[in-house]
Design a protein around this motif. Structure first.
Motif, PDB file in Angstrom:
ATOM      1  N   ASP A 140     -24.219 -32.324  62.446  1.00 26.09           N
ATOM      2  CA  ASP A 140     -25.111 -31.296  63.002  1.00 26.09           C
ATOM      3  C   ASP A 140     -24.307 -30.014  63.255  1.00 26.09           C
ATOM      4  O   ASP A 140     -23.080 -30.004  63.147  1.00 26.09           O
ATOM      5  N   SER A 141     -25.000 -28.924  63.581  1.00 27.53           N
ATOM      6  CA  SER A 141     -24.307 -27.630  63.615  1.00 27.53           C
ATOM      7  C   SER A 141     -23.237 -27.595  64.705  1.00 27.53           C
ATOM      8  O   SER A 141     -22.196 -26.976  64.539  1.00 27.53           O
ATOM      9  N   TYR A 142     -23.467 -28.327  65.791  1.00 24.27           N
ATOM     10  CA  TYR A 142     -22.468 -28.332  66.856  1.00 24.27           C
ATOM     11  C   TYR A 142     -21.159 -28.953  66.357  1.00 24.27           C
ATOM     12  O   TYR A 142     -20.090 -28.366  66.437  1.00 24.27           O
ATOM     13  N   ASN A 143     -21.289 -30.165  65.783  1.00 27.13           N
ATOM     14  CA  ASN A 143     -20.103 -30.861  65.283  1.00 27.13           C
ATOM     15  C   ASN A 143     -19.480 -30.130  64.102  1.00 27.13           C
ATOM     16  O   ASN A 143     -18.269 -30.110  63.922  1.00 27.13           O
ATOM     17  N   SER A 144     -20.335 -29.547  63.312  1.00 23.76           N
ATOM     18  CA  SER A 144     -19.874 -28.826  62.144  1.00 23.76           C
ATOM     19  C   SER A 144     -19.018 -27.633  62.577  1.00 23.76           C
ATOM     20  O   SER A 144     -17.940 -27.377  62.034  1.00 23.76           O
ATOM     21  N   ASP A 145     -19.477 -26.912  63.576  1.00 22.28           N
ATOM     22  CA  ASP A 145     -18.704 -25.813  64.156  1.00 22.28           C
ATOM     23  C   ASP A 145     -17.366 -26.295  64.664  1.00 22.28           C
ATOM     24  O   ASP A 145     -16.324 -25.669  64.452  1.00 22.28           O
ATOM     25  N   ASN A 146     -17.466 -27.416  65.329  1.00 23.01           N
ATOM     26  CA  ASN A 146     -16.281 -28.026  65.907  1.00 23.01           C
ATOM     27  C   ASN A 146     -15.220 -28.287  64.832  1.00 23.01           C
ATOM     28  O   ASN A 146     -14.047 -27.925  64.975  1.00 23.01           O
ATOM     29  N   LEU A 165      -8.266 -26.478  51.510  1.00 20.02           N
ATOM     30  CA  LEU A 165      -9.212 -26.217  50.427  1.00 20.02           C
ATOM     31  C   LEU A 165     -10.455 -27.038  50.729  1.00 20.02           C
ATOM     32  O   LEU A 165     -10.416 -28.265  50.704  1.00 20.02           O
ATOM     33  N   VAL A 166     -11.564 -26.351  51.055  1.00 17.85           N
ATOM     34  CA  VAL A 166     -12.737 -27.070  51.547  1.00 17.85           C
ATOM     35  C   VAL A 166     -13.981 -26.694  50.743  1.00 17.85           C
ATOM     36  O   VAL A 166     -14.307 -25.515  50.614  1.00 17.85           O
ATOM     37  N   VAL A 167     -14.631 -27.699  50.182  1.00 19.86           N
ATOM     38  CA  VAL A 167     -15.911 -27.494  49.511  1.00 19.86           C
ATOM     39  C   VAL A 167     -17.007 -27.475  50.567  1.00 19.86           C
ATOM     40  O   VAL A 167     -17.006 -28.341  51.458  1.00 19.86           O
ATOM     41  N   THR A 168     -17.871 -26.504  50.493  1.00 10.85           N
ATOM     42  CA  THR A 168     -18.947 -26.467  51.498  1.00 10.85           C
ATOM     43  C   THR A 168     -20.218 -25.852  50.930  1.00 10.85           C
ATOM     44  O   THR A 168     -20.193 -25.105  49.952  1.00 10.85           O
ATOM     45  N   HIS A 169     -21.330 -26.199  51.541  1.00  9.01           N
ATOM     46  CA  HIS A 169     -22.613 -25.594  51.222  1.00  9.01           C
ATOM     47  C   HIS A 169     -23.002 -24.548  52.252  1.00  9.01           C
ATOM     48  O   HIS A 169     -23.964 -23.820  52.097  1.00  9.01           O
ATOM     49  N   ASP A 170     -22.224 -24.553  53.329  1.00  9.09           N
ATOM     50  CA  ASP A 170     -22.581 -23.803  54.519  1.00  9.09           C
ATOM     51  C   ASP A 170     -22.018 -22.389  54.411  1.00  9.09           C
ATOM     52  O   ASP A 170     -20.817 -22.164  54.466  1.00  9.09           O
ATOM     53  N   MET A 171     -22.910 -21.420  54.231  1.00  5.24           N
ATOM     54  CA  MET A 171     -22.494 -20.029  54.018  1.00  5.24           C
ATOM     55  C   MET A 171     -21.707 -19.488  55.219  1.00  5.24           C
ATOM     56  O   MET A 171     -20.670 -18.839  55.045  1.00  5.24           O
ATOM     57  N   ASP A 172     -22.188 -19.819  56.446  1.00  3.67           N
ATOM     58  CA  ASP A 172     -21.490 -19.357  57.649  1.00  3.67           C
ATOM     59  C   ASP A 172     -20.050 -19.845  57.649  1.00  3.67           C
ATOM     60  O   ASP A 172     -19.124 -19.110  57.945  1.00  3.67           O
ATOM     61  N   PHE A 173     -19.935 -21.117  57.315  1.00  3.39           N
ATOM     62  CA  PHE A 173     -18.614 -21.754  57.277  1.00  3.39           C
ATOM     63  C   PHE A 173     -17.727 -21.002  56.302  1.00  3.39           C
ATOM     64  O   PHE A 173     -16.614 -20.578  56.624  1.00  3.39           O
TER      65      PHE A 173
END
Ligand code: ADP
Ligand code: MG
Lengths: 420, 224
Positions: B176-182, B199-207
């Motif tokens: 979830d966004s809380y843990n993801s932020d963490n 090196l991190v693959v992500t779908h999360d634009m903010d990230f």
């Protein structure tokens, strides 16, 4: 680098979390090895007992002079019938003595040979036992009781008295048990025997023996060689049989042939005399090994199964281990160790169970007329069986663990991770 | 600046079910201390690339360098050693050995490496757990903790051998966004304070926007 501590720790954890399956696979091995140990100890015990029974009391070579028709009939000596075809009806054996000529030189010659453990003379003769008004026909054999015991375990068949008792008593006789019962005689009693010529001698009973074969126990008795020679009025060179024991039984056949040729006597080796007995031993061994191997194969399939299942369930673990730096070989070692742990634990338990079962059998009463010295079932605790048993367990678990563990080694972690 | 990871003209094909050119002439490098994210539509080949970069997949054309040494074509045992010592991997799904405790999971790669004593390894592992604020879970079974906690354990495990680079395949995709932020903050902090390369693959634009550099992928190619 191999980190056995880590590998074994993972193997242990896997086994403990699948305790039920591990226990089942382990018990399979335990059962196989336990059965093998029990069977092999018991069967070889039986074999050894029968070996002892037959081999220890039978001479490896029995030498005697046989009464047989002359190969050369008088007509053959007559020159005029040299080129004719002669037919002789009703050939009868030539009346020769059953005595072995030159027995003493032959005995000396045999006893000096390196491969001979001992060669001892016997004098067999027919006599009558006199009980009241009846005369019972029988056999009296003159022997050296001490030597007979040393070479042919004569003492095992004496149920009352000892070989020494007979040896010390110049007028002693050792009666067959059946004979003694038929004539209601006890140790210390006197019995009269009569030679074929009709001379009567009183002898003192020093003991009884029991061979287990009623036909023998009802007619046979033993006395010192000198006593029998004296009864028969023959000199100390008069001997009818020579029994030879070798260090190595397998030389018996060749040696018997050589004795026949050299001395012109009949010599029978133990294998010819007891041909059927080897077959029994072979068959019992075959049964033991085929049953044990079958059980171990079944146990092996159990291990194969549980490992396959475990590897299937632990695919994630395999992927993680490989992703974090464990090589395929490390992973294979993890699963091989599991198989071998099952093998070692199951095998050792099997040895213990086999040992206690064999012990139990060893203490079961087993009494039989034929074997007066045997009181319990015969069991052979040969340490080699235990070494073979644990080796068997390790080899079968190794084989069963090899294929599944190789599969784990070759598993592609990417496929597993993608599969999520 | 030292280049930690370098890919040169990497091509990969899947032969089954049909011939499929999944990665096309991938060439890029990552410097020490860089925090790089990879973005792109689902199915464009991000995971496939990451498996190659992490040395788990050896079926490709082109060359891969780690710390300026050629990795391509090394034997399996050598690759395992490289993964063990130089690469930390964090998956989308929290991949832990479920029958082991949290602490044991974190210690495992170090035990395999075998460069330190058991006590040192345990001490290191506790330290990593403290950094990730999950040291109180150390003795719990890995199967008994929450998803966010598991992901942090996986990060601690990836850190244990002080690798040259940490790779993550959508490590926050399941959170979830809380843990993801963490998790993002943990990465960022490790990058800033310990100079770690990521090196991190992500779908999360903010990230992605908060990282040093974004690599955009489309249809198996890197977009410039
Ligand atoms: N083992 C495989 N065999 C064939 N095609 C595959 C295999 N694995 C992945 N693909 C295909 O390759 C493409 C890239 O997959 P992937 O790297 O997982 O994409 P992403 O991670 O960017 O979503 C996808 O179209 C996928 O269907
Ligand atoms: Mg993907």
């Amino acid at each position: 680098m191999i980190s056995w501590k880590v590998i074994l720790n993972i193997a242990k954890t896997h086994l403990l979390t699948k305790f039920k399956q591990t226990a089942t696979a382990t018990l399979g091995v335990t059962f196989g090895i336990g059965a093998y140990i029990t069977l092999v100890c018991f069967m070889t015990g039986l074999n050894k007992m029968l070996d002892d029974l037959i081999l220890d009391q039978t001479p490896h070579i029995h030498i005697y002079s046989e009464i047989e028709p002359s190969k050369q009939q008088p007509v053959d000596l007559y020159d005029e019938f040299n080129n004719t075809f002669n037919v002789v009806h009703s050939i009868k054996p030539k009346q020769i003595q059953r005595k072995i000529h030159n027995a003493l030189p032959i005995l000396n010659y045999l006893n000096e040979k390196d491969n001979v453990r001992g060669a001892i003379p016997q004098l067999n003769t027919q006599i009558f036992y006199i009980a009241g008004t009846i005369e019972l026909g029988g056999n009296l054999t003159g022997i050296n009781p001490i030597e007979e015991s040393r070479l042919f375990n004569f003492q095992n068949y004496i149920i009352e008295g000892t070989p020494q008792d007979l040896y010390r008593n110049d007028n002693g006789i050792l009666l067959g048990r059946g004979l003694a019962q038929n004539m209601s005689l006890k140790v210390g009693d006197r019995v009269q025997i009569s030679t074929i010529e009709g001379n009567i001698f009183p002898l003192k009973i020093v003991g009884f023996f029991q061979s287990g074969i009623a036909d023998i126990d009802n007619i046979q008795s033993f006395a010192n060689l000198k006593t029998v020679q004296r009864i028969m009025g023959e000199p100390e060179t008069y001997v009818t049989d020579i029994n030879v024991k070798l260090h190595d039984m397998s030389e018996a056949f060749n040696m018997s042939k050589q004795v026949e040729k050299q001395f012109g006597l009949k010599a029978v080796d133990v294998e010819t005399a007891n041909a059927q007995f080897q077959t029994g031993t072979t068959i019992r061994n075959m049964i033991t090994y085929s049953v044990s191997i079958t059980l171990l194969i079944v146990a092996g399939f159990g291990i194969y199964n549980i490992l396959n299942m475990l590897i299937y369930e632990k695919m994630n673990d395999i992927a993680i281990l490989k992703a974090t730096g464990f090589s395929g070989r490390d992973v294979q070692r993890i699963f091989m160790s599991q198989a071998l742990i099952i093998g070692v634990v199951g095998g050792i338990l099997g040895l213990l169970i086999g040992l206690s079962l064999a012990n139990l059998i060893n203490n079961l009463p087993f009494e039989t007329e034929a074997l007066p010295t045997v009181k319990t079932f015969p069991v052979n605790f040969n340490p080699w069986f235990f070494i073979i048993g644990i080796t068997f367990a390790l080899i079968s678990t190794f084989v069963a663990g090899y294929l599944p563990s190789r599969r784990a080694k070759r598993m592609d972690p990417v496929k597993i991770i993608r599969g999520q | 600046m030292k280049t930690v990871l370098e890919a040169k003209h990497i091509d990969k094909y899947f032969k089954k079910p049909v011939l499929f050119h999944v990665l096309k002439d991938i060439t890029f490098g990552i410097d020490q201390g860089e925090f790089v994210s990879v973005m792109g539509k689902s199915g464009c080949g991000k995971s496939t690339l990451l498996y190659i970069l992490s040395t788990m997949d050896t079926d490709y054309e082109g060359e891969l360098y780690l710390n300026e040494a050629l990795v391509t074509g090394q034997p399996d045992d050598k690759l395992s050693y490289i993964r063990n010592k130089h690469i930390g991997f964090v998956f989308q799904f929290h991949y832990l050995l479920s029958e082991f405790t949290v602490l044991e999971n974190v210690m495992l790669p170090a035990k395999k490496l075998g460069e330190k004593t058991f006590e040192e390894i345990e001490h290191d592992a506790m330290n990593k757990l403290k950094i990730l604020e999950i040291d109180k879970l150390a003795r719990k079974r890995a199967s008994r903790i929450s998803g966010g906690e598991k992901q942090r354990v996986a990060i601690a495990r990836a850190l244990i051998n002080s690798p040259s680079i940490i790779m993550g395949d959508e490590p926050t995709g399941n959170l979830d966004s809380y843990n993801s932020d963490n998790v993002f903050n943990i990465f960022k902090q490790l990058c800033m304070e310990e100079g770690l390369t990521l090196l991190v693959v992500t779908h999360d634009m903010d990230f992605a926007e908060r990282t040093d550099r974004i690599i955009n992928m489309s249809d198996g190619r890197i977009l410039q």
